[in-house]
Design a protein around this motif. Structure first.
Motif, PDB file in Angstrom:
ATOM      1  N   ARG A 137       8.345  -2.373   4.181  1.00 35.36           N
ATOM      2  CA  ARG A 137       7.459  -2.718   4.649  1.00 35.36           C
ATOM      3  C   ARG A 137       6.418  -2.294   4.436  1.00 35.36           C
ATOM      4  O   ARG A 137       6.124  -1.683   6.218  1.00 35.36           O
ATOM      5  CB  ARG A 137       8.598  -3.164   6.394  1.00 35.36           C
ATOM      6  N   PRO A 138       5.480  -2.325   3.619  1.00 39.95           N
ATOM      7  CA  PRO A 138       4.628  -1.026   3.439  1.00 39.95           C
ATOM      8  C   PRO A 138       3.510  -1.952   4.612  1.00 39.95           C
ATOM      9  O   PRO A 138       2.523  -1.421   4.722  1.00 39.95           O
ATOM     10  CB  PRO A 138       4.118  -1.634   2.401  1.00 39.95           C
ATOM     11  N   ASP A 139       3.445  -3.330   5.305  1.00 46.06           N
ATOM     12  CA  ASP A 139       2.623  -3.803   6.194  1.00 46.06           C
ATOM     13  C   ASP A 139       2.595  -2.915   7.246  1.00 46.06           C
ATOM     14  O   ASP A 139       2.377  -2.731   7.994  1.00 46.06           O
ATOM     15  CB  ASP A 139       2.460  -4.823   6.297  1.00 46.06           C
ATOM     16  N   LYS A 140       4.428  -2.177   7.365  1.00 43.02           N
ATOM     17  CA  LYS A 140       4.432  -1.381   8.836  1.00 43.02           C
ATOM     18  C   LYS A 140       4.757   0.263   9.056  1.00 43.02           C
ATOM     19  O   LYS A 140       4.974   0.632   9.818  1.00 43.02           O
ATOM     20  CB  LYS A 140       6.116  -1.836   9.776  1.00 43.02           C
ATOM     21  N   GLN A 141       5.186   0.449   7.508  1.00 40.30           N
ATOM     22  CA  GLN A 141       4.739   2.167   6.779  1.00 40.30           C
ATOM     23  C   GLN A 141       4.330   2.214   5.675  1.00 40.30           C
ATOM     24  O   GLN A 141       3.512   1.395   5.115  1.00 40.30           O
ATOM     25  CB  GLN A 141       6.297   1.856   6.094  1.00 40.30           C
ATOM     26  N   ASP A 142       3.716   3.933   6.047  1.00 35.33           N
ATOM     27  CA  ASP A 142       3.019   4.067   4.911  1.00 35.33           C
ATOM     28  C   ASP A 142       3.031   5.657   4.550  1.00 35.33           C
ATOM     29  O   ASP A 142       4.329   5.722   4.497  1.00 35.33           O
ATOM     30  CB  ASP A 142       1.178   4.201   5.703  1.00 35.33           C
ATOM     31  N   GLU A 143       2.585   6.332   3.962  1.00 31.63           N
ATOM     32  CA  GLU A 143       2.789   7.430   2.819  1.00 31.63           C
ATOM     33  C   GLU A 143       2.881   8.292   3.824  1.00 31.63           C
ATOM     34  O   GLU A 143       4.347   9.015   3.605  1.00 31.63           O
ATOM     35  CB  GLU A 143       1.328   7.755   2.093  1.00 31.63           C
ATOM     36  N   GLY A 144       2.876   8.469   5.875  1.00 35.66           N
ATOM     37  CA  GLY A 144       3.428   8.681   5.964  1.00 35.66           C
ATOM     38  C   GLY A 144       4.614   8.446   6.439  1.00 35.66           C
ATOM     39  O   GLY A 144       5.361   9.347   7.830  1.00 35.66           O
ATOM     40  N   SER A 145       5.551   7.534   6.847  1.00 38.41           N
ATOM     41  CA  SER A 145       7.013   7.362   6.715  1.00 38.41           C
ATOM     42  C   SER A 145       7.318   7.514   6.391  1.00 38.41           C
ATOM     43  O   SER A 145       7.814   8.727   5.763  1.00 38.41           O
ATOM     44  CB  SER A 145       6.503   5.588   6.905  1.00 38.41           C
ATOM     45  N   SER A 193       4.571  -1.851  -1.750  1.00 36.22           N
ATOM     46  CA  SER A 193       6.433  -0.293  -1.949  1.00 36.22           C
ATOM     47  C   SER A 193       5.723  -0.139  -3.186  1.00 36.22           C
ATOM     48  O   SER A 193       6.058   1.244  -3.278  1.00 36.22           O
ATOM     49  CB  SER A 193       7.001  -1.843  -2.122  1.00 36.22           C
ATOM     50  N   ALA A 194       5.094  -0.812  -4.486  1.00 32.58           N
ATOM     51  CA  ALA A 194       5.427  -0.457  -5.966  1.00 32.58           C
ATOM     52  C   ALA A 194       4.293   0.900  -5.557  1.00 32.58           C
ATOM     53  O   ALA A 194       4.331   1.810  -6.273  1.00 32.58           O
ATOM     54  CB  ALA A 194       4.686  -1.051  -6.568  1.00 32.58           C
ATOM     55  N   ARG A 195       3.167   0.370  -4.760  1.00 27.06           N
ATOM     56  CA  ARG A 195       2.149   1.503  -5.128  1.00 27.06           C
ATOM     57  C   ARG A 195       2.411   2.997  -4.412  1.00 27.06           C
ATOM     58  O   ARG A 195       2.559   4.132  -4.552  1.00 27.06           O
ATOM     59  CB  ARG A 195       0.507   0.905  -4.574  1.00 27.06           C
ATOM     60  N   LEU A 196       3.192   2.491  -2.934  1.00 26.84           N
ATOM     61  CA  LEU A 196       3.916   3.532  -2.154  1.00 26.84           C
ATOM     62  C   LEU A 196       4.392   4.587  -2.968  1.00 26.84           C
ATOM     63  O   LEU A 196       4.820   5.991  -2.927  1.00 26.84           O
ATOM     64  CB  LEU A 196       4.876   2.924  -1.261  1.00 26.84           C
ATOM     65  N   CYS A 197       5.844   3.865  -3.700  1.00 21.34           N
ATOM     66  CA  CYS A 197       6.729   4.746  -4.523  1.00 21.34           C
ATOM     67  C   CYS A 197       5.980   5.838  -5.544  1.00 21.34           C
ATOM     68  O   CYS A 197       6.092   6.694  -5.292  1.00 21.34           O
ATOM     69  CB  CYS A 197       7.598   4.007  -5.162  1.00 21.34           C
ATOM     70  N   VAL A 198       5.335   4.800  -6.467  1.00 21.01           N
ATOM     71  CA  VAL A 198       4.518   5.769  -7.215  1.00 21.01           C
ATOM     72  C   VAL A 198       3.807   7.047  -6.629  1.00 21.01           C
ATOM     73  O   VAL A 198       3.803   8.713  -7.357  1.00 21.01           O
ATOM     74  CB  VAL A 198       3.403   5.041  -8.426  1.00 21.01           C
TER      75      VAL A 198
END
Length: 299
Positions: A137-145, A193-198
């Protein structure tokens, strides 16, 4: 884009169509596979472990061996299906790392690994690639999650083993969130989510269909050159093949299809199962491959 190594390029080619499109028959399901075996005498709970192994073996024999690759789990299917020589020599093997179910931490979903399965054991089972599911849930999670760190850790472990990793992302509705609220943000959740994964180093993605051509193009932009395949999410074949055609036309690299191919072809009775897989599921797989490779245009 996260550059593929020579080993990873070779593995990706092995699980792709002649036209270079990723195409994998997904048969790593466990409880959901039991649930569609409608002739079980007392429902899914009466399907035995051996019957489930036999059903997965038949999916390989009568369906996946006619395509580029099969996704199997190490809890039921592996290593037996490999050891028994059921997988054709020209059919690639993707090994699922995720256990069934999830756990909740502070209202967010987290998957678990199958006990004892690592990138090294994927190699030992004869796998060409690994697949791991993460909920996001990238609205609740970010690169530091926590979940993004879990993705980074697995990418690092697979890189060390020279193993191609496919990261599957499922976005989901939160408790207390209405269906309308979730539907409104669904495409953006997949894009982010795609952006966070890449950014975490992922080299191949498996994603839900984001809902439209415009959203598919946005996912492709967020993936920044990283291949992404559409998952079937249990929809019917006609719906899925239309989604795939739109997604590929807007930058997707392929498809991973499970229940859309075989959910109405599984029976406990092996004779009926062979007939249904051969005459119902296999034509769907061949049509999907033709659409991916541009040999069949939907009308």
């Amino acid at each position: 884009m996260n550059e593929l190594t020579t080993l990873e390029k070779r593995a990706l080619a092995r699980i792709s169509t002649p036209g270079g499109r990723l195409l994998i028959v997904a048969a790593d399901q466990r409880n959901s596979m039991k649930a569609v075996m409608k002739d079980a005498p007392a429902g899914a709970s009466s399907v035995t472990f051996d019957q489930l192994v036999d059903a997965k073996s038949d999916i390989v024999t009568y369906l996946a061996n006619h395509g580029p690759a099969i996704l199997l789990d190490p809890e039921v299917a592996l290593p037996k299906i490999v050891d028994d020589g059921i997988i054709a020599s020209n059919t690639g093997l993707v090994v699922g790392l995720d256990a069934s179910g999830f756990e909740l931490i502070d209202g967010l979903q987290y998957t678990k690994y199958v006990d004892g399965v690592t990138p090294r054991t994927v190699r030992d089972m004869g796998g060409d690639a690994a697949k791991m599911l993460f909920y996001m849930r990238p609205d609740k999670q970010d690169e530091g999650s926590l979940v993004v760190q879990q993705v980074r850790d697995l990418v690092t472990a697979c890189n060390a083993e020279g193993l191609l990793l496919i990261v599957e992302i499922l976005v989901y509705r939160l408790e207390g969130e209405t269906e309308e609220e979730y539907k409104a943000i669904f495409p953006q959740l997949i894009i982010d989510s795609a952006r966070l994964c890449v950014e975490a180093g992922v080299k191949v993605l498996k994603l839900q269909y984001p809902g439209s051509a415009e959203a598919a193009a946005a996912v492709t932009a967020a993936a920044n050159g990283t291949p992404w395949a559409v998952l079937s999410a249990g929809v019917d074949h006609e719906t899925f093949i239309g989604q795939v055609a739109i997604a590929v036309a807007h930058g997707a690299s392929g498809a991973m299809a499970g229940r859309s191919l075989w959910k109405d072809s599984l029976t406990v009775d092996p004779t009926n199962r062979e007939d249904l897989l051969t005459n119902r599921a296999l034509p769907r797989l061949l049509e999907l491959e033709a659409v991916l490779d541009g040999k069949h245009v939907l009308v």
